[in-house]
Structure formats: structure tokens, C-alpha cells
Motif scaffolding. Structure first.
Motif, PDB file in Angstrom:
ATOM      1  N   THR B 389       0.883  -1.185   0.000  1.00 49.67           N
ATOM      2  CA  THR B 389       0.000   0.000   0.000  1.00 49.67           C
ATOM      3  C   THR B 389       0.895   1.202   0.000  1.00 49.67           C
ATOM      4  O   THR B 389       1.884   1.240   0.729  1.00 49.67           O
ATOM      5  CB  THR B 389      -0.814   0.094   1.305  1.00 49.67           C
ATOM      6  OG1 THR B 389      -1.275  -1.173   1.658  1.00 49.67           O
ATOM      7  CG2 THR B 389      -1.966   1.036   1.158  1.00 49.67           C
ATOM      8  N   CYS B 390       0.566   2.214  -0.774  1.00 51.58           N
ATOM      9  CA  CYS B 390       1.378   3.428  -0.739  1.00 51.58           C
ATOM     10  C   CYS B 390       0.908   4.276   0.441  1.00 51.58           C
ATOM     11  O   CYS B 390      -0.267   4.620   0.506  1.00 51.58           O
ATOM     12  CB  CYS B 390       1.203   4.179  -2.052  1.00 51.58           C
ATOM     13  SG  CYS B 390       1.850   5.853  -2.002  1.00 51.58           S
ATOM     14  N   PRO B 391       1.784   4.635   1.388  1.00 56.70           N
ATOM     15  CA  PRO B 391       1.330   5.447   2.530  1.00 56.70           C
ATOM     16  C   PRO B 391       0.825   6.810   2.106  1.00 56.70           C
ATOM     17  O   PRO B 391      -0.062   7.380   2.746  1.00 56.70           O
ATOM     18  CB  PRO B 391       2.578   5.593   3.419  1.00 56.70           C
ATOM     19  CG  PRO B 391       3.615   4.755   2.834  1.00 56.70           C
ATOM     20  CD  PRO B 391       3.212   4.312   1.484  1.00 56.70           C
ATOM     21  N   GLY B 392       1.390   7.348   1.028  1.00 59.89           N
ATOM     22  CA  GLY B 392       0.925   8.646   0.563  1.00 59.89           C
ATOM     23  C   GLY B 392      -0.504   8.582   0.081  1.00 59.89           C
ATOM     24  O   GLY B 392      -1.334   9.428   0.400  1.00 59.89           O
ATOM     25  N   CYS B 393      -0.815   7.554  -0.716  1.00 60.36           N
ATOM     26  CA  CYS B 393      -2.186   7.424  -1.204  1.00 60.36           C
ATOM     27  C   CYS B 393      -3.147   7.156  -0.055  1.00 60.36           C
ATOM     28  O   CYS B 393      -4.296   7.600  -0.081  1.00 60.36           O
ATOM     29  CB  CYS B 393      -2.278   6.278  -2.218  1.00 60.36           C
ATOM     30  SG  CYS B 393      -1.341   6.582  -3.704  1.00 60.36           S
ATOM     31  N   ALA B 394      -2.677   6.437   0.979  1.00 62.01           N
ATOM     32  CA  ALA B 394      -3.581   6.150   2.099  1.00 62.01           C
ATOM     33  C   ALA B 394      -3.754   7.358   2.994  1.00 62.01           C
ATOM     34  O   ALA B 394      -4.672   7.387   3.810  1.00 62.01           O
ATOM     35  CB  ALA B 394      -3.027   4.984   2.910  1.00 62.01           C
ATOM     36  N   SER B 395      -2.859   8.348   2.875  1.00 62.19           N
ATOM     37  CA  SER B 395      -2.969   9.519   3.732  1.00 62.19           C
ATOM     38  C   SER B 395      -3.662  10.669   3.042  1.00 62.19           C
ATOM     39  O   SER B 395      -3.706  11.769   3.568  1.00 62.19           O
ATOM     40  CB  SER B 395      -1.578  10.004   4.144  1.00 62.19           C
ATOM     41  OG  SER B 395      -0.889   8.982   4.789  1.00 62.19           O
ATOM     42  N   ASP B 396      -4.157  10.432   1.872  1.00 63.95           N
ATOM     43  CA  ASP B 396      -4.816  11.494   1.132  1.00 63.95           C
ATOM     44  C   ASP B 396      -6.302  11.169   1.109  1.00 63.95           C
ATOM     45  O   ASP B 396      -6.672  10.095   0.683  1.00 63.95           O
ATOM     46  CB  ASP B 396      -4.226  11.503  -0.286  1.00 63.95           C
ATOM     47  CG  ASP B 396      -4.734  12.650  -1.112  1.00 63.95           C
ATOM     48  OD1 ASP B 396      -5.935  12.961  -1.030  1.00 63.95           O
ATOM     49  OD2 ASP B 396      -3.924  13.238  -1.828  1.00 63.95           O
ATOM     50  N   PRO B 397      -7.164  12.064   1.559  1.00 62.39           N
ATOM     51  CA  PRO B 397      -8.576  11.680   1.705  1.00 62.39           C
ATOM     52  C   PRO B 397      -9.253  11.266   0.411  1.00 62.39           C
ATOM     53  O   PRO B 397     -10.190  10.478   0.426  1.00 62.39           O
ATOM     54  CB  PRO B 397      -9.233  12.943   2.280  1.00 62.39           C
ATOM     55  CG  PRO B 397      -8.256  14.027   2.108  1.00 62.39           C
ATOM     56  CD  PRO B 397      -6.914  13.424   2.025  1.00 62.39           C
ATOM     57  N   ILE B 398      -8.736  11.734  -0.715  1.00 62.08           N
ATOM     58  CA  ILE B 398      -9.416  11.383  -1.971  1.00 62.08           C
ATOM     59  C   ILE B 398      -8.996  10.003  -2.438  1.00 62.08           C
ATOM     60  O   ILE B 398      -9.806   9.190  -2.858  1.00 62.08           O
ATOM     61  CB  ILE B 398      -9.074  12.424  -3.057  1.00 62.08           C
ATOM     62  CG1 ILE B 398      -9.379  13.821  -2.538  1.00 62.08           C
ATOM     63  CG2 ILE B 398      -9.864  12.147  -4.311  1.00 62.08           C
ATOM     64  CD1 ILE B 398      -8.718  14.896  -3.320  1.00 62.08           C
ATOM     65  N   THR B 399      -7.698   9.711  -2.361  1.00 59.22           N
ATOM     66  CA  THR B 399      -7.240   8.438  -2.905  1.00 59.22           C
ATOM     67  C   THR B 399      -7.337   7.310  -1.900  1.00 59.22           C
ATOM     68  O   THR B 399      -7.023   6.183  -2.219  1.00 59.22           O
ATOM     69  CB  THR B 399      -5.774   8.536  -3.367  1.00 59.22           C
ATOM     70  OG1 THR B 399      -5.016   9.072  -2.287  1.00 59.22           O
ATOM     71  CG2 THR B 399      -5.636   9.411  -4.566  1.00 59.22           C
ATOM     72  N   ALA B 400      -7.739   7.587  -0.659  1.00 61.16           N
ATOM     73  CA  ALA B 400      -7.792   6.513   0.333  1.00 61.16           C
ATOM     74  C   ALA B 400      -8.994   5.605   0.144  1.00 61.16           C
ATOM     75  O   ALA B 400      -9.128   4.614   0.826  1.00 61.16           O
ATOM     76  CB  ALA B 400      -7.821   7.110   1.742  1.00 61.16           C
ATOM     77  N   GLN B 401      -9.861   5.919  -0.782  1.00 63.11           N
ATOM     78  CA  GLN B 401     -11.044   5.084  -0.977  1.00 63.11           C
ATOM     79  C   GLN B 401     -10.662   3.803  -1.684  1.00 63.11           C
ATOM     80  O   GLN B 401      -9.802   3.784  -2.521  1.00 63.11           O
ATOM     81  CB  GLN B 401     -12.050   5.822  -1.874  1.00 63.11           C
ATOM     82  CG  GLN B 401     -12.166   7.273  -1.563  1.00 63.11           C
ATOM     83  CD  GLN B 401     -13.422   7.540  -0.803  1.00 63.11           C
ATOM     84  OE1 GLN B 401     -14.347   6.761  -0.880  1.00 63.11           O
ATOM     85  NE2 GLN B 401     -13.453   8.608  -0.068  1.00 63.11           N
TER      86      GLN B 401
END
Lengths: 301, 405
Positions: B389-401
Motif C-alpha cells: 500500500t502506498c502510505p501517501g495514497c492512504a494519507s490522502d482523503p481522496i485516494t484513500a477510498q
């Protein structure tokens, strides 16, 4: 305990704080000496962090906070610049640094969030914060010399309930933690979280839902301060029965018996002809229906 | 005639590989940055070899492992003997296999004295296989192996498996000969008809018939170079293979026990669900464990008790799994795109994932396409190999879906 191996045990605790404001504090009033509930909670967390550092000179700490907009490393501070801190005479320097870094970081995080008032609707980014905690633990493990043996664990302090949309992130984090021997403990304040219960069960950690938020520090020091190696010797709250059912992909409700697509392993509650995730058609066990030939109508000339 | 000056020298003539020339000192006379660069390049090369892409993988695997137990396995070119080395590596293989493919099944066969024997039948329980492998250490290796007999036995076991599963055989072959009762080409033909993929790892030298079997059935054939290479070859088989040709897809009915009662789906919570009961997985041995209240799992269809998952219910035939077992394989289906390599970006001084400051030892940093966060090389490898999992994508409210919605 350390006689057999000459390696120094270095416990590392990574505290992941969910600072989503809305649900936690909507009903809490300002209590006695003027400090709000939020201050009390952060005081308790800083106290716990310092208590852990006090247990041994090699102990390490990391603190990460998240809300619904972003995640942030509070300690060690992200930008590397240490703000000037005022320490009381006789206070261990590191405690003052931890205190000041965490308070500054939290205030920055909350102020950044207060510009946009949509934070009550979207979910907290706990998965991302835990992923960053794992990367940080991995880095510390690499940097530590061979004479130290790292014993990492993550403590999640949260008041938000589950978000089904972050399921993949959470499961990846749990499996990675299991592989890296990281124990995930969880202290829930307001509501229960099925996903975090599963995570604590998978990694062998402790899950606790505290009845009163005011006593947070006491619960933290009693249950979560001792490391996994000592936990067998003390009496801890009994483990909860974890609900391991899966949620179907179509309605997100838990199913006892489900239908699983053999290609993409997505779960459905009802038998259907096509899988919505991977768009494969399923073979139906029915006898083939011979299509009847369309009869041509004679043209009326 | 004198070809000492010729650039293409044979190794034994005098052309030694001058590996020390690869390391050069930099301007300050330090070797550190050069060594770090070489290490980083090697790491990236290893990671880039793994293919990512939207290929269909066979997730439910039924695999038979055939171990050669003939005379030649007592040779000591792998320490302590070939046989013991292979058994040790197979224990590791079984552990990793069930870790990565939790709903698959494994069976073990051996071949010696021109026959083949079944050690463990196809089952999803890893303890049984590991115990069987440990007990095999004392068996003697004698006689000649028989490829055809072992393949026929494996085929008998795999023929009746459902069509949506991936049927595979892994042969660890140490001999250069095989003693078969009939025509092996007929066996190859029927293997192909039954969609069984045979992969062979040779421990001695390349044998032509093995190459043909692997090629015809769509598997791989490799001969090892040394024991590290053998470990790598065996662990390569742990990854789910890409599906060659068409595999029939079907919806498999599975049960998820261990839920809280009162779900309101029609199943009533009888007192029998929590009463002490004997578990059905061990009921044929005398070691059947008495499960107390609230421990163990009840089959949602027939109510029988089991002590561990995943298991196939003996009473009603329903496969029982828990949600994390399926979730373990999800990262294959949603792979993350490789990060873009960039030279240092001045505004980001720290790695986003681990908060390490970028120094001179990191010539390159890696950027995620979706969230534009920068991570260091070690975090890039950690994310790619373990975290998924990319931590950046998981920390961004739009891409965390989650993308499945």
C-alpha cells in the motif's frame, strides 16, 4: 532476561493518534479546571510516551497523528527543526522535547484542518498513519546496530468507528505487521471497531474499549505500558470475541455464507451471473437451451 | 596464432574477472557513496524484475509436490545430503505457500524403487505437511525414480478437483534417469487434457524429457546452480502463476464462521452453538480436542465445530474460511504502480514514509504517481515487497477510498 543473548532489547512504541475532532468531543463538556477534554487526552498521551521512555535508556518512541485530511509525524518531528522548548530545571531533556514537539505538531495539524469544515463527514485516515508507522519502524530496524534487538509495537488511540472504504489498507497493514513481528494494540474511546479488533487478534495485541475517557492515562499505563513479553505475567482485560465474517462487496453487510468469485476472490451475498469486480461471467449449471430459429414471415406483396 | 592479446579470453586461460575494478574512489577518496550506489542499483534491479500488471492469477491452487527419493539423492553436493537439503527448503516452502495462498491445498508424493507413494493427501492444513516432512528425514533413499508413476498418481488426485482451481505439480528431480512402465508421452497428453501444469526443478543436470514435459504442460523447468539458487527457485513457485489459456470461473460457496450471533439472517442462536463439543477435524484420531464454550468455529450450514480455519467441513462439504484469509490475496489484484525515479527534489527534505532526512547516500528518490509523495529507496522496496500500500495514497482523503467500489 538478557543473559542468554547479548543483544540489548530496545522496545519501540509508535503511538498513532486519531485526532478527528467531531465525534469524540461533540458531547464532552469542559470539565473542572478549565482544560478541555482534548487537552486532557493529549496530556495523557504525552504522559504515556514519557513513561515509556523512562522505562529504559534505549527505549524509543514515535508519535503519528491523523485526522480526516492528512497524517503527520509528530515525534520525531517531520521537518527536523527542533523548536525551542522550555524545560523545567531537573527535567529530563527528552521529555520536554517530546512534549513540545507533540503539542506543536498537533496544533499545526488541527489548525490546518479547521480551515475546511468538511471534516465531520469523511473518515479518519488511520490506515495511512499506520502504514507510515510501519515504514518508520522498518527504518529504525535497519539503522539499529546488531547489538540491539528491536521490539516494536504500535498503539492506536482512536475514537472513530470503522470505515469500510479503507479495508484494503488496514488488511495490508495488519499482514505486514504480522510479518515484521510488530504487535498492534488498540485503545478505543467511544466506539468499537471491528477492523482494529481483527488487527489486534492477527498480530497478538491487546484491544480495549475504555468506558470513561477521563481515566485514559490510567488505562494506558495499566494495560499498554508493559510490553508483550511481560503480558503473560499480569492479568489483562479478557480478549474480545472477534467477528471474522466478511462483508459482501455489493452491500457491505456481514455474511455467514457467501459466494466467492474464483478469479478475483470478491465476496457476494447472492448468486449472480457476472462478477462486478473482474467482469467474468460465471458458468451456470443449467442444461443448454437450444435457441429456436426465427421464423421468417412471408412477405405480403 | 598467439591470442593472448585477444579480448575474448577463456576464463581458464587468464581472463580473470577483476571485480575490484568496479569500485572506484570518488573525489574525496571515500568509497562509501560508490558502494551505496552499487547496492542501490542491485536492489532496484531485483525489485524491477517482478512483473506487475493486470494478468489473471490462479488463486485457488491445488499443488502436488513430488520429491525424488531415489539413490542419487544421497549425494552430498548439497549439504548435508541432497535429500535433507530439499526437505528443509520444502518446510519453508510449505509455510510461505499457505501464507500467500491461504485457500489452496497441497499434497506430497515421493518416488523411489520405480514406484511412487503418497505421503500426504491434498489438504489445506500446513501443520500436517510440515510434520510429514520432518518425519521423512529418516526414510532411506533407494532405487530409481519413476516420473510416469508419480505424474499418474498426481493426476489421479487432481483430476477430480473443481475446474475453477489451478492444478499444478512441482517435481524436485535429482536423478538423470527415469524408469517408466509405459509411454510417458501418453501421460503428457493426458496431463495437458486435464489442464495440469507441471513445473520441474532439476538438481543435477538438464534432462530432455523434463524439458519437454514442462514445455508441453505450460510449466517451468530450471536446473539449480547452488543451494541459494535452489531456494530462490523453490520460493518462486509460491507466487500464484498467471493463468494460461482459459480457466473456468465460477462462484464458490464459502462459509465464514466466527461471527457474533444475532445477525438476523435467519440462523437462530441455539444453545448448542456455544456448548462444549468435540471438534470434527480430529475426531478420527484420539486427539480430538474438546472445545469449550465460545472457542472454535461453527460451520454456518451444519453447525459442526472446528478448531482452526481454513477447513473443508466434513459433514456438509462447505469450505470454511475467515475474511483475512481471502484478504491476503487481494494485494495481487490491486497492485500498486511502480514509483518514478527522480533525482533529489530540493523542497522535500525527508522521506514521507519513514521521516528519514535525505542525505548524500540517496542519489535517487521515488515518487508515487497518484499522490506525488516522495519516499526513499528502502521505503520503496519495503512498500513494494511487503506493505503493498502506498502510505501517501492512504494519507490522502481522496485516494484513500477502496477501488472496488
Amino acid at each position: 532476561m538478557e543473559d542468554k543473548e547479548e543483544r540489548i532489547e530496545t522496545p519501540l512504541v509508535a503511538i498513532v493518534i486519531d485526532a478527528t475532532p467531531a465525534k469524540k468531543f461533540a458531547s464532552q463538556a469542559i470539565i473542572d479546571n478549565g482544560s478541555t477534554m482534548m487537552n486532557r487526552i493529549f496530556d495523557a498521551l504525552i504522559g504515556f510516551g514519557n513513561a515509556h521512555l523512562m522505562q529504559g535508556s534505549h527505549n524509543k518512541l514515535a508519535v503519528i497523528a491523523c485526522n480526516s485530511k492528512s497524517t503527520k509525524f509528530l515525534y520525531p518531528s517531520e521537518n527536523g527543526d527542533s523548536k525551542s522548548y522550555h524545560n523545567r530545571p531537573g527535567q529530563y531533556d527528552m521529555f520536554a522535547k517530546v512534549d513540545s514537539d507533540i503539542r506543536h505538531g498537533l496544533s499545526e495539524l488541527i489548525l490546518k484542518d479547521s480551515i475546511d469544515h468538511d471534516s465531520t463527514t469523511s473518515d479518519s485516515l488511520l490506515g495511512g498513519a499506520m502504514a507510515r508507522a510501519l515504514c518508520h519502524i522498518h527504518k529504525i530496524q535497519r539503522e539499529l546496530s546488531l547489538s540491539h534487538q528491536l521490539k516494536p509495537r504500535i498503539l492506536v488511540v482512536s475514537g472513530s468507528s470503522d470505515s469500510a472504504l479503507q479495508y484494503m489498507t488496514f488488511m495490508n497493514v495488519f499482514f505486514t505487521a504480522q510479518k515484521e513481528n510488530v504487535v498492534i494494540d488498540c485503545c478505543m474511546m467511544d466506539s468499537d471497531s471491528g477492523l482494529l479488533q481483527q488487527g489486534c487478534d492477527i498480530t497478538g495485541g491487546q484491544y480495549l474499549r475504555i468506558p470513561t475517557v477521563v481515566g485514559l492515562l490510567e488505562y494506558l499505563l495499566w494495560v499498554f505500558l508493559p510490553g508483550p513479553s511481560c503480558r503473560s505475567k499480569i492479568v489483562l482485560p479478557p480478549p474480545t470475541k472477534v467477528d471474522y465474517r466478511a462483508a459482501c462487496f455489493c452491500h457491505h453487510k456481514l455474511v455467514d455464507i457467501g459466494w466467492v468469485c474464483s478469479v478475483c476472490l470478491s465476496i457476494f451475498c447472492k448468486f449472480s451471473i457476472i462478477c462486478t469486480t473482474c467482469n467474468t461471467e460465471f458458468k451456470l449449471n443449467r442444461p443448454a437451451i437450444v435457441p429456436s430459429k426465427p421464423k421468417k414471415r412471408p412477405r405480403m406483396e | 596464432m598467439a591470442d593472448e592479446e585477444e579480448t575474448n579470453e577463456y576464463r581458464w586461460e587468464s581472463g580473470y574477472e577483476k571485480t575490484w575494478e568496479a569500485i572506484k574512489e570518488d573525489d574525496d577518496g571515500l568509497l562509501e557513496s560508490n558502494v551505496a550506489e552499487i547496492v542501490a542499483r542491485a536492489k532496484r534491479k531485483r525489485a524491477a524484475l517482478k512483473a506487475t500488471g493486470a494478468i489473471q492469477l490462479g488463486m485457488m491452487r491445488h499443488l502436488f509436490v513430488v520429491i525424488d527419493a531415489s539413490e542419487c539423492m544421497f549425494l552430498q553436493d548439497l549439504k548435508p545430503t541432497r535429500f535433507l537439503c530439499v526437505l528443509k527448503l520444502l518446510e519453508l516452502f510449505v509455510h510461505e505457500f499457505f501464507d500467500l495462498n491461504p485457500i489452496s491445498q497441497l499434497g506430497i508424493l515421493t518416488t523411489k524403487v520405480k514406484r511412487s507413494e503418497l505421503v500426504t493427501a491434498l489438504a489445506g492444513n500446513q501443520k500436517k505437511h510440515i510434520e510429514a516432512l520432518q518425519q521423512m528425514k529418516d526414510t532411506s533413499c533407494e532405487g530409481e525414480p519413476s516420473l510416469q508413476n508419480s505424474l499418474e498418481r498426481a493426476m489421479n488426485g487432481l483430476k477430480n478437483m473443481p475446474a475453477h482451481s489451478s492444478r499444478e505439480v512441482l517435481v524436485l528431480f535429482g536423478s538423470l534417469t527415469t524408469c517408466d512402465p509405459g509411454d510417458i508421452k501418453k501421460t503428457i497428453k493426458s496431463l495437458k487434457e486435464n489442464n495440469i501444469r507441471v513445473s520441474i526443478i532439476g538438481l543435477a543436470a538438464e534432462v530432455r524429457i523434463c524439458r519437454e514435459i514442462a514445455k508441453r504442460t505450460g510449466g517451468t523447468y530450471n536446473v539449480l546452480l547452488d543451494d541459494h539458487h535452489l531456494k530462490e527457485l523453490i520460493l518462486n513457485q509460491v507466487q500464484p502463476p498467471a493463468v494460461a489459456g482459459s480457466m473456468e470461473a465460477s462462484l464458490v460457496k464459502m462459509g465464514f464462521p466466527g461471527g457474533k450471533t444475532g445477525s438476523g439472517d435467519g440462523a437462530s442462536d441455539s444453545a448448542a452453538d456455544h456448548a462444549p463439543a468435540y471438534c470434527l477435524c480430529h475426531i478420527e484420531n484420539e486427539t480430538s480436542c474438546l472445545m469449550g464454550n465460545n472457542s472454535g468455529y461453527n460451520c454456518p450450514q451444519c453447525g459442526s465445530r472446528y478448531c482452526e480455519l481454513p477447513v473443508e467441513c466434513k459433514q456438509c462439504g462447505l469450505t470454511l474460511v475467515s475474511a483475512p484469509h481471502l484478504a491476503r490475496s487481494y494485494h495481487h489484484l490491486f497492485p500498486i504502480k511502480p514509483f518514478i525515479e527522480r533525482t533529489e527534489v530540493p523542497e522535500m527534505t525527508h522521506c514521507f514514509a519513514c521521516a528519514k532526512p535525505f542525505g548524500e547516500l540517496d542519489p535517487n528518490v521515488y515518487e508515487c504517481e497518484n499522490c506525488k509523495q516522495i519516499v526513499c529507496l528502502d521505503c520503496d522496496l519495503f512498500i513494494r515487497e511487503t506493505l503493498h500500500t502506498c502510505p501517501g495514497c492512504a494519507s490522502d482523503p481522496i485516494t484513500a477510498q477502496m477501488k472496488t467500489n
